[in-house]
Scaffold this active site. Sequence first.
Site, PDB file in Angstrom:
ATOM      1  N   GLU A  13      -5.856  -7.218  -1.500  1.00  0.00           N
ATOM      2  CA  GLU A  13      -6.663  -7.220  -0.836  1.00  0.00           C
ATOM      3  C   GLU A  13      -8.216  -6.999  -0.431  1.00  0.00           C
ATOM      4  O   GLU A  13      -8.232  -5.697  -1.536  1.00  0.00           O
ATOM      5  CB  GLU A  13      -5.725  -6.017   0.849  1.00  0.00           C
ATOM      6  CG  GLU A  13      -4.300  -6.968   1.901  1.00  0.00           C
ATOM      7  CD  GLU A  13      -4.075  -6.240   2.407  1.00  0.00           C
ATOM      8  OE1 GLU A  13      -5.066  -5.322   3.341  1.00  0.00           O
ATOM      9  OE2 GLU A  13      -2.766  -6.229   2.469  1.00  0.00           O
ATOM     10  N   GLU A  33       0.999  -1.058  -0.258  1.00  0.00           N
ATOM     11  CA  GLU A  33       0.188  -0.272   0.196  1.00  0.00           C
ATOM     12  C   GLU A  33       0.650   1.245   0.368  1.00  0.00           C
ATOM     13  O   GLU A  33       0.723   2.438   0.855  1.00  0.00           O
ATOM     14  CB  GLU A  33      -0.853   0.017   1.161  1.00  0.00           C
ATOM     15  CG  GLU A  33      -1.615  -1.163   0.610  1.00  0.00           C
ATOM     16  CD  GLU A  33      -3.037  -1.484   2.440  1.00  0.00           C
ATOM     17  OE1 GLU A  33      -2.868  -0.296   2.967  1.00  0.00           O
ATOM     18  OE2 GLU A  33      -4.049  -1.671   1.834  1.00  0.00           O
TER      19      GLU A  33
END
Length: 521
Positions: free
Chosen positions: A326, A206
């Site tokens: 995710e 991320e």
Amino acid sequence: MFRSLRRALCAAAAALLLPLAGVQTAAHADPADALDRAAAAAAPGAGYWHTSGRQILDAAGQPVRIAGINWFGFETANHTPHGLWARDYKSMIDQMKSLGYNTIRLPYSDDLFKSGTVPNSIDFSGGKNADLQGLGSLQIMDRIVAYAGQGGLKVVLDRHRPDAAGQSALWYTSAVPESTWIANLKALATRYRGNPTVIGIDLHNEPHDPACWGCGDTTRDWRLAAQRAGNAVLSVNPELLVFVEGVQTFNGVSGWWGGNLMGVAQYPVQLDVPNRVVYSAHDYATSVAQQSWFSDPSFPANMPGIWDKYWGYIFKQNIAPVWIGEFGTTLQSTIDQKWLAALVSYLRPTGTYGADSISWTFWSWNPNSGDTGGILKDDWTTVDTVKDGYLASVKAPGFAGGGGDPGDPGDPGDPGDPGGGTAACTAAYTVSSDWGGGFNAEVKVTNSGTTPLKSWKTTWTWPGTQKITNMWNASYTQSGSTVTASNAAHNGTIAVGASASFGFGGTPGGGGTPTVSCMAT
């Protein structure tokens, strides 16, 4: 996911600090042997993988798809996957497989490479996790990789954090410079060289503002950093896939952390070894944070267009494979339920082995992710069958197991082995909730024979007028009060001693717990 909003990580109730002693050197498969196995294997998934357009292909050129689960903990101060304070790691992996997940994404932090790092919060009582006692974190990772591979699962290693303290926007910090990040990526790539259970590495989790994509500033340009790190990984293990996440903002358009891959169209990641890049996006629901698209009057019909813009175009234009590394939700709000149903529909597989579809790993296996929860409930054993049920239609075939040449029909225990094993199963029926007007229940099917099951069928009869209203992870027919349920495509194969489960809702309540018969078919 926005880590400032993320997990209330539970403390280990039975914390057991281990001395870093008795560490064993990991044994790695011989590369030539791995190649021989890949060449001989007939089942999809064998050997190392590579890409071709939007598809991921195995060593034999067969299309494959990741349909997996995130199991976090290595990246936290426990320095080992969570839940080992409650269960044996092997039973955890067996359960993942029985539910139809074929890949484990293992987050880690660079703390694993520090000499003072000691794994903790592992229960060794009653023989649990016995072979992990005295091992360091990397040695525990070796054991998890080995057992996953033995069961036919694949593993993606995810550099989740620079250290256990928390998430970082960029791939480096003042304490963990880029040189350390790359050195540790290379160390892992070298550690598992010749072991195709580990199919690749997610370079950094991320990236977000101030990270950019294609801006040319080497201190912020994540695309350039991914190229540097990806080439370093491939210089020591050229067989690995390199998973590259997005950023938060591109050309003024923002989205989820790591979820914006709009820059790929203009600035693709180019590595020295071709056919190794898989782009990875993350996507979440309102239990994590609000986004403008959730309040759009057209929601959820607007979502496919949103996904197309941020990352889906890469797949649809045949640029490269896409993997949703995710996605998750508590499922408590109606919006979240509609979001997950829409995303599953967007991911629904087509083509041979479902390869003309997007790969994924759900967040998370762990119940202790504060703003999503997990597939397991808080006891670390019971499955959230509603949440797992949403994913049933996008699960994928399992992959070839280890422990011998999967292409050799004479290999003991091979599903094709005509060596006289007995196929048999048992089934256990459990009512998870009953509110009078309706109920939810689960049936657990266990392979009680001496040879792997290829498919199974269960039957039971209620004493009253109960009717099934919906079922997940199995198909069914009902005649009067008698129900016959058969495996879904992803959970028909059950190893000896392993189990698979399916769940359903019905009405009215009060049906009790009927006896279920099971037949290998």
